[in-house]
Design an enzyme around this catalytic site. Structure first.
Site, PDB file in Angstrom:
ATOM      1  CG  ASP A  32       7.001  -9.100   9.793  1.00 45.06           C
ATOM      2  OD1 ASP A  32       6.249  -9.086   8.703  1.00 45.06           O
ATOM      3  OD2 ASP A  32       7.100 -10.039  10.415  1.00 45.06           O
ATOM      4  CG  HIS A 236       8.699   9.844 -14.288  1.00 43.38           C
ATOM      5  ND1 HIS A 236       8.971  10.988 -13.387  1.00 43.38           N
ATOM      6  CD2 HIS A 236       9.621   9.988 -15.166  1.00 43.38           C
ATOM      7  CE1 HIS A 236      10.130  11.502 -13.647  1.00 43.38           C
ATOM      8  NE2 HIS A 236      10.663  10.792 -14.790  1.00 43.38           N
ATOM      9  CG  ASP A 253      13.352   5.304 -19.299  1.00 50.83           C
ATOM     10  OD1 ASP A 253      14.032   4.475 -19.121  1.00 50.83           O
ATOM     11  OD2 ASP A 253      13.090   6.382 -19.337  1.00 50.83           O
ATOM     12  CG  ASP A 264      18.237   5.879 -18.028  1.00 48.45           C
ATOM     13  OD1 ASP A 264      16.954   5.418 -18.264  1.00 48.45           O
ATOM     14  OD2 ASP A 264      18.224   7.144 -17.734  1.00 48.45           O
ATOM     15  CG  HIS A 343      12.024  15.061 -21.109  1.00 49.37           C
ATOM     16  ND1 HIS A 343      13.014  14.824 -21.745  1.00 49.37           N
ATOM     17  CD2 HIS A 343      11.086  14.259 -21.511  1.00 49.37           C
ATOM     18  CE1 HIS A 343      13.032  13.784 -22.707  1.00 49.37           C
ATOM     19  NE2 HIS A 343      11.755  13.459 -22.430  1.00 49.37           N
ATOM     20  CG  HIS A 347      20.114  11.835 -16.656  1.00 52.00           C
ATOM     21  ND1 HIS A 347      20.638  10.729 -16.257  1.00 52.00           N
ATOM     22  CD2 HIS A 347      18.767  11.501 -17.249  1.00 52.00           C
ATOM     23  CE1 HIS A 347      19.799   9.636 -16.813  1.00 52.00           C
ATOM     24  NE2 HIS A 347      18.799  10.089 -17.234  1.00 52.00           N
ATOM     25  CG  HIS A 354      18.221  11.097 -12.815  1.00 52.66           C
ATOM     26  ND1 HIS A 354      16.944  11.097 -12.279  1.00 52.66           N
ATOM     27  CD2 HIS A 354      17.998  10.477 -14.030  1.00 52.66           C
ATOM     28  CE1 HIS A 354      16.115  10.735 -13.331  1.00 52.66           C
ATOM     29  NE2 HIS A 354      16.986  10.459 -14.144  1.00 52.66           N
ATOM     30  CD  GLU A 377      16.670  10.860 -20.654  1.00 50.38           C
ATOM     31  OE1 GLU A 377      15.499  10.140 -20.765  1.00 50.38           O
ATOM     32  OE2 GLU A 377      17.610  10.628 -19.775  1.00 50.38           O
ATOM     33  CE1 TYR A 381       7.903  11.009 -23.956  1.00 51.91           C
ATOM     34  CE2 TYR A 381       8.674  13.310 -23.921  1.00 51.91           C
ATOM     35  CZ  TYR A 381       9.130  12.051 -23.906  1.00 51.91           C
ATOM     36  OH  TYR A 381      10.202  11.452 -23.485  1.00 51.91           O
ATOM     37  NE  ARG A 399      12.123   8.699 -22.003  1.00 49.91           N
ATOM     38  CZ  ARG A 399      11.120   8.526 -21.631  1.00 49.91           C
ATOM     39  NH1 ARG A 399      10.008   9.645 -21.764  1.00 49.91           N
ATOM     40  NH2 ARG A 399      10.833   7.600 -20.738  1.00 49.91           N
ATOM     41  CD  GLU A 401      17.502   7.269 -21.330  1.00 44.62           C
ATOM     42  OE1 GLU A 401      16.239   6.665 -20.884  1.00 44.62           O
ATOM     43  OE2 GLU A 401      17.768   8.016 -20.366  1.00 44.62           O
TER      44      GLU A 401
HETATM   45  N1  GLY Z   1      14.815   6.346 -16.632  1.00 39.39           N
HETATM   46  C1  GLY Z   1      14.914   7.731 -16.091  1.00 39.39           C
HETATM   47  C2  GLY Z   1      15.509   8.661 -16.876  1.00 39.39           C
HETATM   48  O1  GLY Z   1      15.374   8.354 -18.064  1.00 39.39           O
HETATM   49  O2  GLY Z   1      15.925   9.632 -16.577  1.00 39.39           O
HETATM   50 MN    MN Z   2      17.532   8.885 -18.393  1.00 35.83          MN
HETATM   51 MN    MN Z   3      15.424   6.522 -18.941  1.00 31.03          MN
END
Ligand code: GLY
Ligand code: MN
Ligand code: MN
Length: 435
Positions: A32, A236, A253, A264, A343, A347, A354, A377, A381, A399, A401
């Site tokens: 609940d 992820h 991240d 982000d 990747h 975005h 996103h 970004e 890797y 990475r 970003e």
């Molecule tokens: N944190 C999600 C991305 O970088 O797209």
């Molecule tokens: Mn991102």
């Molecule tokens: Mn990110």
């Protein structure tokens, strides 16, 4: 008065049409208890209304164009679960021309839809019950044709209008996004001065979230990724429970959600404050790529074109470092670089991390325009078990970003308060480290 976003949406709707835009529902976490409530982005964008279980009905050609169905005031429920605006608040504070308890929505549907040529409603938009209600309602109205009832002929996805509006940020929205970015940058700086060998990733995760919340952010904009050592090579990674080891990198991240807007940011830095030579090789490659791609941002460029440039820079670098062997053009054609860069470059960013908005128009990559915000970004890797590469690069993930606003003549980096140059990071970590 409805908020300007709703007024603009009404101007863009077809004459004589009606839109039905539902709020998010509460979602059970266990037994609940519920997940912390997060309003639907489209609904919040148009109405500014923060409560669950509401529906907005928008009919620009009618005398009373904006109707809100909301949870009514209820003394008992408000004592247990919190305040409600109620129908009075919906009218007085949110500019609804009319407001009703949400329980009356089904009963009022015929009247609301009768005579509307088109219905704006997002079928399959995550509101399965409402989808069914509307389908039943439409077929009932078609049966009532002899009595003069006219069902809508066309159903249009309102996303086509709302998402285009959300994609281009107003000055007020940019100010909120800048604040969201500043808060996120502060979280990353805090992580840099606090991290040390022996801590756990979740301690850093919690510190970053504390900085976000302390500054008034509602929550992280998405589950923070705090990955040390080879965990940084899992795109992820959200377990965030390993120990930080001397000599490892830490990839974070994490972005904040402030007044409905996401930031982000990814930063990667050494747990002990100093990059090793091998870490620096890969880091500098990603940074050079990231900085060149950021500098390329201006109206007219496409995310697709920028992604392709990032692939070129990173693939050339992979050859230089001995991660790949062969001719760059062929390695790109064969997609070999995807072993280490799997990747996209970036975005759109806004209310959703996103964010909404079309990436292609007329079958072509879409040129960016002033007011759009996107991430840049790139990453490299190297899996722990990667074959045929120099040993020293195994298990390194980097990475970097940033969030970038397109301006009339170029760009503005919203997230530049989070250090990313090697010397800046090492200086901050040497000088500002917490005991
Ligand atoms: N944190 C999600 C991305 O970088 O797209
Ligand atoms: Mn991102
Ligand atoms: Mn990110």
């Amino acid at each position: 008065m409805p908020r300007p976003q709703l007024a603009e949406f009404m101007r863009r709707m077809e004459p004589g049409s009606v839109a039905i835009i539902p709020a998010a529902r509460e979602v059970t976490r266990s037994h609940d208890t519920e997940y912390r409530f997060r309003q639907d982005s489209d609904f919040y964008y148009l109405t500014g209304f923060r409560e669950p279980d509401a529906v907005a009905v928008v009919a620009p050609s009618r005398e009373k164009p904006f109707t809100l169905f909301v949870r009514p005031r209820d003394r008992e429920k408000e004592i247990w679960n919190g305040r409600r605006a109620g129908v009075e608040g919906a009218r007085e504070r949110y500019g609804a021309d009319e407001a009703f308890p949400v329980e009356e929505f089904d009963a009022k549907l015929t009247e609301l839809l009768d005579g509307a040529g088109s219905l704006y409603y997002r079928l399959g938009g995550g509101h399965a019950e409402l989808d069914q209600t509307l389908i039943r309602q439409l077929s009932r109205m078609r049966m009532m044709g002899r009595r003069g009832v006219r069902a809508p002929q066309t159903i249009i996805d309102p996303g086509a209008l709302i998402h285009e509006m959300r994609l281009v940020k107003s000055d007020e929205e940019v100010a909120l996004m800048q604040r969201s970015a500043d808060i996120a940058a502060e979280g990353h700086r805090e992580a840099m001065v606090s991290a040390r060998p022996g801590m756990r990733e979740y301690e850093i995760d919690a510190l970053v979230e504390y900085v976000f919340r302390r500054a008034g952010a509602a929550a992280p904009a998405y589950n923070s990724i705090v990955g040390s050592g080879a965990n940084a090579t899992i795109l992820h990674y959200v377990d965030n429970d390993a120990e930080l080891k001397d000599g490892d990198l830490l990839l974070i991240d994490a972005g904040a959600e402030y007044e409905g807007f996401a930031s982000d940011i990814t930063r990667t830095f050494p747990v002990n404050g100093r990059f090793t030579e091998a870490q620096r090789d890969i880091y500098q490659l990603v940074l050079d790529c990231q900085e060149e791609c950021v500098r390329a941002v201006k109206p007219g460029v496409t995310l697709e074109g920028m992604h392709e440039r990032s692939v070129e820079i990173l693939t050339e670098g992979m050859v230089r470092l001995g991660l790949l062997k062969g001719e760059t053009a062929r390695l790109i054609e064969e997609g070999q670089y995807k072993k280490f860069y799997m990747h996209r470059l970036g975005h759109y960013l806004g209310m959703d991390v996103h964010d909404a908005g079309a990436y292609h128009v007329g079958g072509r990559p879409r040129p960016v325009e002033p007011g759009m915000v996107m991430t840049v970004e790139p990453g490299v890797y190297v899996a722990e078990d990667a074959e045929d590469i120099p040993d020293k690069y195994r298990g390194i993930g980097v990475r970097i970003e940033d969030d970038v606003l397109v301006t009339a003549d170029g760009y503005r980096v919203l997230t530049d308060k989070a250090p990313k140059r090697v010397e800046e990071i090492e200086a901050l970590m040497a000088g500002g480290r917490k005991k």
